[in-house]
Design an enzyme around this catalytic site. Structure first.
Site, PDB file in Angstrom:
ATOM      1  N   ASP A  53       0.842  -1.204   0.000  1.00  0.00           N
ATOM      2  CA  ASP A  53       0.000   0.000   0.000  1.00  0.00           C
ATOM      3  C   ASP A  53       0.872   1.247   0.000  1.00  0.00           C
ATOM      4  OD1 ASP A  53      -1.559  -2.207   1.576  1.00  0.00           O
ATOM      5  OD2 ASP A  53      -3.128  -0.781   1.041  1.00  0.00           O
ATOM      6  N   GLU A  78      -5.096   7.477   0.274  1.00  0.00           N
ATOM      7  CA  GLU A  78      -5.551   6.784   1.480  1.00  0.00           C
ATOM      8  C   GLU A  78      -4.511   6.754   2.600  1.00  0.00           C
ATOM      9  OE1 GLU A  78      -7.113   2.819   0.955  1.00  0.00           O
ATOM     10  OE2 GLU A  78      -7.960   2.864   2.973  1.00  0.00           O
ATOM     11  N   ASP A 140      -6.252   5.470  -4.515  1.00  0.00           N
ATOM     12  CA  ASP A 140      -6.268   4.340  -3.583  1.00  0.00           C
ATOM     13  C   ASP A 140      -5.105   3.441  -4.021  1.00  0.00           C
ATOM     14  OD1 ASP A 140      -6.704   2.304  -1.835  1.00  0.00           O
ATOM     15  OD2 ASP A 140      -8.885   2.310  -2.082  1.00  0.00           O
ATOM     16  N   ILE A 142      -3.822   0.657  -2.912  1.00  0.00           N
ATOM     17  CA  ILE A 142      -4.346  -0.710  -3.104  1.00  0.00           C
ATOM     18  C   ILE A 142      -5.778  -0.697  -2.620  1.00  0.00           C
ATOM     19  CG2 ILE A 142      -4.265  -3.138  -2.458  1.00  0.00           C
ATOM     20  CD1 ILE A 142      -1.374  -3.092  -2.295  1.00  0.00           C
ATOM     21  N   ASP A 143      -6.679  -0.750  -3.561  1.00  0.00           N
ATOM     22  CA  ASP A 143      -8.088  -0.856  -3.205  1.00  0.00           C
ATOM     23  C   ASP A 143      -8.376  -2.345  -3.083  1.00  0.00           C
ATOM     24  OD1 ASP A 143     -10.758  -0.151  -2.812  1.00  0.00           O
ATOM     25  OD2 ASP A 143     -11.199  -0.414  -4.941  1.00  0.00           O
ATOM     26  N   THR A 145      -7.488  -4.152  -0.059  1.00  0.00           N
ATOM     27  CA  THR A 145      -6.307  -4.733   0.618  1.00  0.00           C
ATOM     28  C   THR A 145      -6.618  -6.139   1.146  1.00  0.00           C
ATOM     29  OG1 THR A 145      -5.739  -2.494   1.274  1.00  0.00           O
ATOM     30  CG2 THR A 145      -4.468  -4.238   2.286  1.00  0.00           C
ATOM     31  N   ASP A 292     -12.277   5.453  -3.299  1.00  0.00           N
ATOM     32  CA  ASP A 292     -12.869   4.138  -3.555  1.00  0.00           C
ATOM     33  C   ASP A 292     -13.796   4.137  -4.773  1.00  0.00           C
ATOM     34  OD1 ASP A 292     -11.768   2.287  -1.783  1.00  0.00           O
ATOM     35  OD2 ASP A 292     -12.998   3.018  -0.120  1.00  0.00           O
TER      36      ASP A 292
HETATM   37  P1  AMP Z   1     -14.880  -3.781  -1.924  1.00  0.00           P
HETATM   38  O1  AMP Z   1     -13.941  -4.890  -2.147  1.00  0.00           O
HETATM   39  O2  AMP Z   1     -15.610  -3.348  -3.157  1.00  0.00           O
HETATM   40  O3  AMP Z   1     -15.779  -3.958  -0.763  1.00  0.00           O
HETATM   41  O4  AMP Z   1     -14.020  -2.478  -1.660  1.00  0.00           O
HETATM   42  C1  AMP Z   1     -12.937  -2.419  -0.806  1.00  0.00           C
HETATM   43  C2  AMP Z   1     -13.066  -1.118  -0.070  1.00  0.00           C
HETATM   44  O5  AMP Z   1     -14.129  -1.185   0.858  1.00  0.00           O
HETATM   45  C3  AMP Z   1     -11.872  -0.800   0.806  1.00  0.00           C
HETATM   46  O6  AMP Z   1     -10.922  -0.078   0.092  1.00  0.00           O
HETATM   47  C4  AMP Z   1     -12.448   0.028   1.919  1.00  0.00           C
HETATM   48  O7  AMP Z   1     -12.212   1.397   1.713  1.00  0.00           O
HETATM   49  C5  AMP Z   1     -13.928  -0.207   1.827  1.00  0.00           C
HETATM   50  N1  AMP Z   1     -14.496  -0.643   3.111  1.00  0.00           N
HETATM   51  C6  AMP Z   1     -13.850  -0.938   4.267  1.00  0.00           C
HETATM   52  N2  AMP Z   1     -14.718  -1.247   5.243  1.00  0.00           N
HETATM   53  C7  AMP Z   1     -15.948  -1.139   4.710  1.00  0.00           C
HETATM   54  C8  AMP Z   1     -17.270  -1.319   5.216  1.00  0.00           C
HETATM   55  N3  AMP Z   1     -17.482  -1.691   6.467  1.00  0.00           N
HETATM   56  N4  AMP Z   1     -18.298  -1.122   4.373  1.00  0.00           N
HETATM   57  C9  AMP Z   1     -18.091  -0.766   3.104  1.00  0.00           C
HETATM   58  N5  AMP Z   1     -16.864  -0.578   2.558  1.00  0.00           N
HETATM   59  C10 AMP Z   1     -15.804  -0.762   3.340  1.00  0.00           C
HETATM   60 MG    MG Z   2     -10.170   1.228  -1.077  1.00  0.00          MG
END
Ligand code: AMP
Ligand code: MG
Length: 358
Positions: A53, A78, A140, A142-143, A145, A292
């Site tokens: 990251d 981030e 981001d 690493i989106d 992680t 995001d």
């Molecule tokens: P995804 O894989 O589409 O859910 O996206 C990953 C992103 O979800 C991460 O980069 C976080 O910023 C975000 N994230 C973290 N915790 C939560 C949560 N509780 N609800 C929704 N999104 C989240």
């Molecule tokens: Mg992210």
């Protein structure tokens, strides 16, 4: 698609952004291949953060600064260096520094060697608050992680805001099958892995391989009957209310099971027509950040799709680090959006009635 009159060209910035993301992707791939427990730190909010990251954020900041020399530099990203400046973080900082320098040396475009202090400062170039005026990069590093740590999907997501609107976006998805997510299970092997999606406002969206194949135009699917639609959602159950999305799918008559993928790779897959809908309904109280969604949303809109909140409003990226939005985010094609919104709004109403029956 031609560029509407009055839109400046962002060709130079787009080229720099693709280069930055491709280089960061290389570092991420190196780390994912040899991931070890010591690479995983715990941030205050307990989400895993790895050397990748930080390393990715450093490389993106560095490449943008080298390649885009006009105007002042502002980035909303981030990560920050606070944890790395604490006692006990020396080893991880050393590892990040080595990784970044090794990636730069292997690439060969820039003849530089970064010190640990330069690494920390590069990370902190991402501290901008963004907002409605001027230009701001949105990153981001690493989106997804959690997907990265699991060996699954993740994305390096970079966008540019100009006067509050997203004008370009790049998504590097090192683990995404190059042609379609239908090859995710590995059943039709032979598909190349790794995709770089990109889009600039008014110019359409493209995909190419991460190692630089010629870009190809992409567009969202043309499905107009929800019964034939498939939908993407988060791999992580905690990131979206699955009972709610399940009830929306039922109202729409969706037959196919959900396709669950980490990160903004979902936006990329949607933009090239691998599926018809991406929806995201986090649990109450969760605040979405702009990094995001900025890159992913322009890749989808430039591929002919639409991205809205649950009330049907466009996403507003001009309010700082957080997205100002109503419950939920929906991305789909223009034909399906009205019926998806209708079902979502009905489901929201029913949910409210169920929680306060009086
Ligand atoms: P995804 O894989 O589409 O859910 O996206 C990953 C992103 O979800 C991460 O980069 C976080 O910023 C975000 N994230 C973290 N915790 C939560 C949560 N509780 N609800 C929704 N999104 C989240
Ligand atoms: Mg992210």
């Amino acid at each position: 698609m031609s560029r509407p009159a009055g839109n400046p060209s962002y060709a130079a910035e787009l080229g720099a952004a693709k280069k930055a993301v491709a280089l960061a992707a290389r570092l991420c791939q190196t780390v994912q291949q040899e991931i070890v427990q010591s690479d995983i730190q715990s941030k205050a909010d307990k989400t895993p953060v790895t050397v990748a990251d930080y390393g990715s954020q450093v490389l993106v900041s560095l490449v943008l600064n080298m390649e885009v020399t006009s105007g002042s530099f502002s980035m909303v990203a981030e990560e920050d260096s606070e944890d790395l400046r604490k006692d006990g973080a020396e080893e991880i900082l050393e590892r990040i520094t080595d990784l970044v320098n090794k990636t730069l040396a292997e690439d060969g475009s820039y003849n530089i060697l970064l010190s640990k202090e330069a690494i920390l400062s590069a990370i902190d170039t991402g501290k901008s608050e963004g907002g409605p005026s001027g230009r701001h990069w949105v990153l981001d590093p690493i989106d997804g992680t959690k997907g990265f740590v699991r060996g699954g999907q993740y994305a390096i997501a970079l966008a540019l805001l100009d006067e509050g609107r997203v004008v370009l976006g790049v998504l590097g998805c090192p683990n995404l099958p190059f042609t379609s997510v239908s090859n995710l299970s590995g059943s039709s092997s032979g598909d190349q892995t790794g995709a770089l999606f990109s889009a600039a406002i008014g110019c359409g969206a493209e995909v190419q391989s991460l190692d630089g194949s010629p870009p190809q135009k992409i567009s969202v699917c043309t499905i107009d009957n929800p019964a034939n639609a498939s939908f993407f959602e988060s791999y992580e159950g905690a990131h979206s209310m699955r009972d709610f999305t399940g009830s929306v799918a039922e109202k729409l008559g969706v037959q196919a099971p959900p396709v669950r993928i980490d990160s903004q790779a979902k936006y990329g897959a949607l933009a090239r027509g691998d599926g018809a809908i991406y929806w995201r309904f986090p649990h109450e109280g969760y605040r979405e950040t702009i990094w995001d969604h900025a890159a992913g949303s322009i890749v989808v809109t430039e591929a002919g799709g639409v991205v809205k909140d649950a009330s049907g409003n466009d996403l507003d990226f001009s309010k700082g680090r957080y997205l100002d939005r109503d419950t939920g985010i929906i991305a789909t094609n223009k034909q399906l959006m009205p019926s998806v919104l209708k079902s979502v709004q009905e489901a929201i109403k029913e949910k409210k009635q169920a929680s306060s029956p009086l």
